[in-house]
Enzyme design. Structure first.
Site, PDB file in Angstrom:
ATOM      1  CD  GLU A  85      -1.033   6.363  -1.871  1.00 21.33           C
ATOM      2  OE1 GLU A  85      -0.818   6.446  -0.654  1.00 21.33           O
ATOM      3  OE2 GLU A  85      -2.054   5.835  -2.355  1.00 21.33           O
ATOM      4  CB  CYS A 139      -9.430   0.457   2.346  1.00 18.62           C
ATOM      5  SG  CYS A 139     -10.238   1.610   1.216  1.00 18.62           S
ATOM      6  CB  CYS A 199      -8.821   7.789   5.150  1.00 18.45           C
ATOM      7  SG  CYS A 199     -10.352   6.819   5.215  1.00 18.45           S
ATOM      8  CG  ASP A 200      -5.290   7.153   2.392  1.00 14.88           C
ATOM      9  OD1 ASP A 200      -4.494   6.231   2.234  1.00 14.88           O
ATOM     10  OD2 ASP A 200      -6.468   7.107   2.012  1.00 14.88           O
ATOM     11  CE  LYS A 201      -0.759  10.018   1.950  1.00 21.42           C
ATOM     12  NZ  LYS A 201      -1.820   9.029   1.745  1.00 21.42           N
ATOM     13  CG  ASP A 226      -4.331   8.689  -0.614  1.00 18.34           C
ATOM     14  OD1 ASP A 226      -4.765   9.833  -0.375  1.00 18.34           O
ATOM     15  OD2 ASP A 226      -3.172   8.340  -0.370  1.00 18.34           O
ATOM     16  CB  SER A 263      -1.666   2.537  -2.434  1.00 19.29           C
ATOM     17  OG  SER A 263      -2.643   1.992  -1.587  1.00 19.29           O
TER      18      SER A 263
END
Length: 562
Positions: A444, A193, A121-123, A80, A470
């Site tokens: 986002e 992150c 991470c993310d999705k 992202d 985000s």
């Protein structure tokens, strides 16, 4: 008990199938072992995934040690941060569904008895879990772990600081050399992150749901302890498959309620609302949006990690991790320890073994950051289907705000206005036509929220959108407005200068325009034309609203009917 793989390996008619398995290097002595798929999201495009080959190797060692046959395959992923603020962001949430589909296809296509999911991470985390929930396949999750925080002139920093520095650069608060030094310092290692952004939020929830072994959410990616955890996870996946414990055993109403409690105590990313709704849908569990406010209302906010506070995932790990937070909540009867876990022990057994090592990071129940949790769902005529805000990341003076609307129909126009210094203090910025259908893909809004914060406007400007934020976003950033603009939601009818009132403690967001005026505007409104092809066209044709988790619907049974 029959195994899924029996349809591939058993009986004379399966001789061709066995022949192909021998071509993989297996032999007849492996025929009684359960086949464990190792779903690896390794790629060289995402720093959170660059090290996942080493995680997968340890998982496979563990599967062999546990008596199973590990067979690895890959799934896609979108970073992202790299996809932010350009066409790439239209594909991020869309990728969640593709990842879930790929899990379904690989398990059913090859008769896998169980899975080890290796996301980061993310999705990718929710996408894999959604796929496992859809099939109710035995599964253990072991993520790649969080990145360590960076150091910038003696201050701990992460990716959020770089995004916010862009706003500082545009206002002249820092120069190009400062920005360059920060961008080279903020992301020093592999891993997701370092703050409590979406990836780490979802890993925290996966651990409390019992789908991952203790420590999975917080052991930093570079630590060798993560390799040992991966090996144990591989061995445990064989035991889970042999027991026949499908994913839905852990994705129960009790388990999901525990996830909401941890979400509230940590102040997780607003994206967790989307993903928990989608996971519940695939697991066949009814999870109303109102549940988030119900749990948040009785759960104190105990942990403040970036972007809400100065600490990072490595600090939460040092303080005891997710099981230590669960232990703290259990002191107040705020979590149900009877929930099962893939370890074979109850959740209570797991958190009983935890130690709270730093009460500055994991606060006592008597001295929380806030008596209520970190997320809130707001309702009102502007968002009759709900809107979501990370209350824990809102400055106290912005919890209640009233101001004139400044309306934008896309993100780039707002960013240009911020760069030009034309956003006035006191405004309520509206970005619309960026929902699941309108975006498409519900992009986002980290760039504008960070630019507002970097420009020093986060204490005077609110942002409302039918898009999403985000996990690194902070400020009075209200997203997931439903119905979205492209479906004719009230957000499509807002005009520049309209007064918008926000009252986060009261869970309200209101457009101060009469019903009769709104009806006149609606009569003149026209749905904007979208010219889409490929995956985005298919996505828009089937995606639901954010208030339903932006799941893909195909006219089949509802979650409750399943």
């Amino acid at each position: 008990m029959p195994k899924r793989s029996d349809q591939v390996r058993q009986g004379p008619a399966r001789a061709p199938h066995r022949s192909l398995l021998y071509a993989l290097g297996l032999d007849p002595s492996d025929s009684a072992r359960p086949i464990i798929g190792v779903a690896n999201s390794y790629n060289e495009l995402i720093p959170g995934h660059m090290h996942l080959r080493s995680i997968a190797e340890q998982v496979k060692f563990g599967v062999w040690q546990g008596g199973g046959v590990p067979l690895e395959f890959n799934v896609i992923g979108v970073c992202d941060g790299i996809a932010m603020n350009h066409t790439g962001m239209n594909y991020s949430l869309v990728s969640r569904e593709t990842i879930a589909d790929s899990i379904e296809i690989m398990v059913e296509g090859h008769g896998l008895d169980g899975l080890v999911l290796i996301p980061n991470c993310d999705k990718i985390v929710p996408g894999m879990v959604i796929g496992a929930a859809r099939l109710d396949v035995p599964v253990v999750v072991v993520s790649g772990g969080p990145m360590l925080a960076g150091d910038f002139r003696g201050k701990k920093v992460d990716l959020k600081d770089v995004f916010e520095a862009v706003g500082q650069y545009f206002t002249g608060a820092i120069d190009a050399d400062d920005l360059a030094e920060l961008e080279e310092s903020a992301c020093p290692t592999c891993g997701s992150c370092a703050g409590l952004f979406t990836a780490n939020s979802m890993s925290c929830l996966t651990e409390i749901l019992g789908l991952a072994l203790p420590g999975d959410a917080t052991i930093p990616a570079p630590f060798s302890a993560r390799l040992a955890l991966a090996r144990r996870s591989g061995a445990q996946a064989v035991a889970v498959a042999q027991q026949g414990w499908g994913a839905r055993r852990f994705l129960s109403p009790v388990g999901l309620r525990n996830a909401l409690a941890i979400d509230a105590a940590l102040g997780c990313s607003t994206n967790t609302v989307l993903h928990l709704l989608a996971i519940a849908y695939e697991a066949g569990v009814d999870l109303p949006m109102e549940s988030f406010n119900e749990v948040t209302g009785v759960t104190p906010h105990l942990v403040k990690l970036s972007p809400s506070g100065p600490d990072h995932m490595e600090d939460l790990h040092r303080a005891g991790g997710i099981m230590a937070v669960a232990k703290r909540l259990a002191e107040g009867g705020l979590i149900d320890g009877s929930a099962p876990t893939v370890s074979g022990h109850s959740l209570a057994d797991q958190y009983a073994a935890a130690t709270i090592r730093d009460e500055a990071v994991i606060r006592p129940l008597a001295t929380p950051h806030s008596p209520t949790g970190g997320l809130a769902v707001l309702y009102g005529n502007l968002a009759p289907g709900g809107a979501v805000v990370k209350e824990a990341a809102v400055l106290p003076g912005m919890l209640r705000h009233e101001g004139p609307a400044r309306v934008f129909d896309d993100e780039r126009s707002l960013v240009a206005a911020i760069e030009a210094g034309s956003i006035n203090p006191g405004s309520v910025v509206v970005i619309r036509y960026v929902g699941p259908k309108g975006g498409p893909g519900m992009p986002e809004m980290l760039t504008p929220t960070s630019a507002l914060a970097g420009a020093g406007l986060d204490d005077s400007v609110a942002l409302i959108t039918d898009g999403r934020f985000s996990g690194a976003s902070r400020g009075a950033s209200i997203g997931h407005v439903a119905p979205e603009a492209v479906d004719g939601g009230v957000i499509a009818l807002v005009e520049d200068g309209d007064t918008i009132r926000i009252d986060i403690p009261a869970r309200q967001v209101t457009l101060d325009v009469s019903d009769s005026d709104l009806e006149q505007r609606r009569a003149a409104w026209k749905r904007p034309e979208q010219r889409l092809s490929g995956v985005l066209a298919r996505y828009v044709a089937h995606v639901s609203g954010a208030d339903r988790g932006a799941v893909l619907t195909h006219g089949g049974p509802t979650a409750v009917e399943r």
